[in-house]
Design an enzyme around this catalytic site. Structure first.
Site, PDB file in Angstrom:
ATOM      1  N   TYR A 149      46.170   3.944   8.755  1.00  0.00           N
ATOM      2  CA  TYR A 149      45.813   3.571   9.986  1.00  0.00           C
ATOM      3  C   TYR A 149      44.556   3.464  10.076  1.00  0.00           C
ATOM      4  O   TYR A 149      43.938   2.555  10.822  1.00  0.00           O
ATOM      5  CB  TYR A 149      46.707   4.250  11.197  1.00  0.00           C
ATOM      6  CG  TYR A 149      46.700   3.479  12.552  1.00  0.00           C
ATOM      7  CD1 TYR A 149      47.278   2.303  12.585  1.00  0.00           C
ATOM      8  CD2 TYR A 149      45.847   3.818  13.470  1.00  0.00           C
ATOM      9  CE1 TYR A 149      47.339   1.628  13.698  1.00  0.00           C
ATOM     10  CE2 TYR A 149      46.076   3.271  14.823  1.00  0.00           C
ATOM     11  CZ  TYR A 149      46.663   2.056  14.776  1.00  0.00           C
ATOM     12  OH  TYR A 149      46.734   1.222  16.070  1.00  0.00           O
ATOM     13  N   LYS A 161      41.238   2.660  18.314  1.00  0.00           N
ATOM     14  CA  LYS A 161      42.427   3.246  19.340  1.00  0.00           C
ATOM     15  C   LYS A 161      41.953   4.244  20.135  1.00  0.00           C
ATOM     16  O   LYS A 161      42.124   4.608  21.440  1.00  0.00           O
ATOM     17  CB  LYS A 161      43.883   3.420  18.866  1.00  0.00           C
ATOM     18  CG  LYS A 161      44.424   2.262  18.419  1.00  0.00           C
ATOM     19  CD  LYS A 161      44.817   1.220  19.624  1.00  0.00           C
ATOM     20  CE  LYS A 161      45.873   0.246  18.958  1.00  0.00           C
ATOM     21  NZ  LYS A 161      45.882  -0.975  19.847  1.00  0.00           N
ATOM     22  N   ILE A 214      56.646   0.385  15.987  1.00  0.00           N
ATOM     23  CA  ILE A 214      58.018  -0.874  16.109  1.00  0.00           C
ATOM     24  C   ILE A 214      57.574  -2.105  15.143  1.00  0.00           C
ATOM     25  O   ILE A 214      56.388  -2.513  14.911  1.00  0.00           O
ATOM     26  CB  ILE A 214      57.912  -1.403  17.505  1.00  0.00           C
ATOM     27  CG1 ILE A 214      58.100  -0.464  18.786  1.00  0.00           C
ATOM     28  CG2 ILE A 214      58.946  -2.612  17.698  1.00  0.00           C
ATOM     29  CD1 ILE A 214      57.799  -0.936  20.262  1.00  0.00           C
ATOM     30  N   VAL A 247      39.794 -13.562  21.893  1.00  0.00           N
ATOM     31  CA  VAL A 247      38.910 -12.573  22.682  1.00  0.00           C
ATOM     32  C   VAL A 247      37.839 -12.383  21.649  1.00  0.00           C
ATOM     33  O   VAL A 247      36.887 -11.351  22.222  1.00  0.00           O
ATOM     34  CB  VAL A 247      39.720 -11.071  22.985  1.00  0.00           C
ATOM     35  CG1 VAL A 247      40.843 -11.486  24.004  1.00  0.00           C
ATOM     36  CG2 VAL A 247      40.226 -10.567  21.723  1.00  0.00           C
ATOM     37  N   ALA A 291      52.277  -7.824  13.914  1.00  0.00           N
ATOM     38  CA  ALA A 291      51.228  -6.899  13.301  1.00  0.00           C
ATOM     39  C   ALA A 291      51.611  -5.844  12.165  1.00  0.00           C
ATOM     40  O   ALA A 291      50.784  -5.460  11.443  1.00  0.00           O
ATOM     41  CB  ALA A 291      50.444  -6.048  14.582  1.00  0.00           C
TER      42      ALA A 291
END
Ligand code: NAD
Ligand code: 0WE
Length: 261
Positions: A155, A162, A191, A64, A195
């Site tokens: 993050y 995001k 999870i 992408v 990544a």
């Protein structure tokens, strides 16, 4: 059979631990016909046996970060599927050094650009490429994280990307709604995927999550998959532009339930 007679394209399946793998497995169980895109040759080896189990023979390379790769991949898909019923965007990336250390110190123009390009713009780009082939009643789905609206240590610029991806979900929903194409996002709890394996102290993140989340645990890719199947099904025909949390309730809690014990 939530997804009988639906043809759905899945992106972002890197290995069996990927959130996209949980989504594909739930969608396959619910009767969907599946096709997959993969980032590069190296990841095809992991994808092949998983796609095989789901009776899918449509595996297409799509990086992408590259406009021609996106165009070529949807042209290739068109040869198998002249029309289809939606796709899952399960792709996110920032350069590793952006995700460790103090936000203001580590963030660079290039890191910011790459994070937003791969993690948010690519959703718009895929929607644009898919649009001529999407059936009425189609559903698009992306994966986001709480770091979009609350700070999470390390993050960093992914939180900004995001936030952009969630706004992207709303603008695509508004843009495509009159064609009866719905666009939604799932905000998943942490999870341990590929990544996540590159992330320092991820185990500590999982244990802190379990302490605060009302359900007292983390979530599985299968739990994310079940909600994904619902959102892409006609049972969710009245739902668009939404961010649905699949996080064991973490986002609604300000403190652990046993904080005063
Ligand atoms: P994963 O590593 O299994 O999947 C990430 C995918 O992104 C990989 O398949 C990778 O090939 C793909 N990708 C990266 N750059 C790409 C590019 N240039 N072109 C095409 N594909 C590219 O990890 P995951 O945790 O399953 O991540 C899937 C999505 O879920 C991501 O958007 C991630 O931000 C989101 N998410 C993850 C968690 C978590 O804790 N694991 C929580 C919430 C949201
Ligand atoms: O969105 C994600 C993963 C994001 C991610 C992870 C990496 C690691 C390897 C994006 N790009 C990269 N690039 C790499 O080179 N998550 C929601 C999982 C995640 O990642 C974190 C988290 C959580 C949760 C990073 C720091 C802090 C928390």
């Amino acid at each position: 059979m939530l997804l009988k007679n639906k043809k759905i394209l899945i992106s972002g399946l890197a290995n069996k631990y990927s959130i996209a793998a949980g989504i594909a497995s739930a969608m396959h169980r619910e009767g969907a016909e599946l096709a997959f895109t993969y980032q590069n040759e190296r990841l095809l080896k992991n994808l092949e046996p998983i796609a095989e189990k789901m009776n899918s023979k449509i595996l297409i390379e799509c990086d992408v970060s590259c406009d021609t790769s996106i165009a070529t991949s949807f042209n290739e898909l068109n040869k198998y599927w002249p029309d289809f019923d939606g796709f899952v965007h399960s792709i996110g990336f920032a350069p590793a050094e952006q995700l460790e250390g103090n936000f203001v110190d580590v963030t660079t123009r290039e890191g910011f650009q790459i994070a937003h390009d791969i993690s948010s713009y690519s959703f718009t780009a895929m929607a644009k490429a898919a649009k001529p082939m999407l059936n009425e009643g189609s559903a698009l789905l992306t994966l986001t994280y709480l770091g979009s609206n609350k700070t999470v240590p390390n993050y960093n610029v992914m939180g900004l990307a995001k936030a952009s991806l969630e706004a992207n979900t709303r603008f695509l929903a508004a843009s495509m709604g009159r064609d009866n194409i719905r666009v939604n996002a799932i905000s998943a709890g942490p999870i341990k995927t590929l990544a996540a394996s590159g992330v320092k102290n991820f185990r500590k993140m999982l244990s802190e999550h379990s302490k605060i989340a009302p359900l007292g645990r983390t979530v599985t890719t299968d739990e994310v998959g079940n909600v994904a199947a619902f959102l892409c099904s006609d049972y969710a025909s009245g739902v668009t532009g939404e961010i649905t949390y699949v996080d064991a309730g973490f986002n609604i809690a300000a403190m652990p339930i046993d904080a005063y014990e």
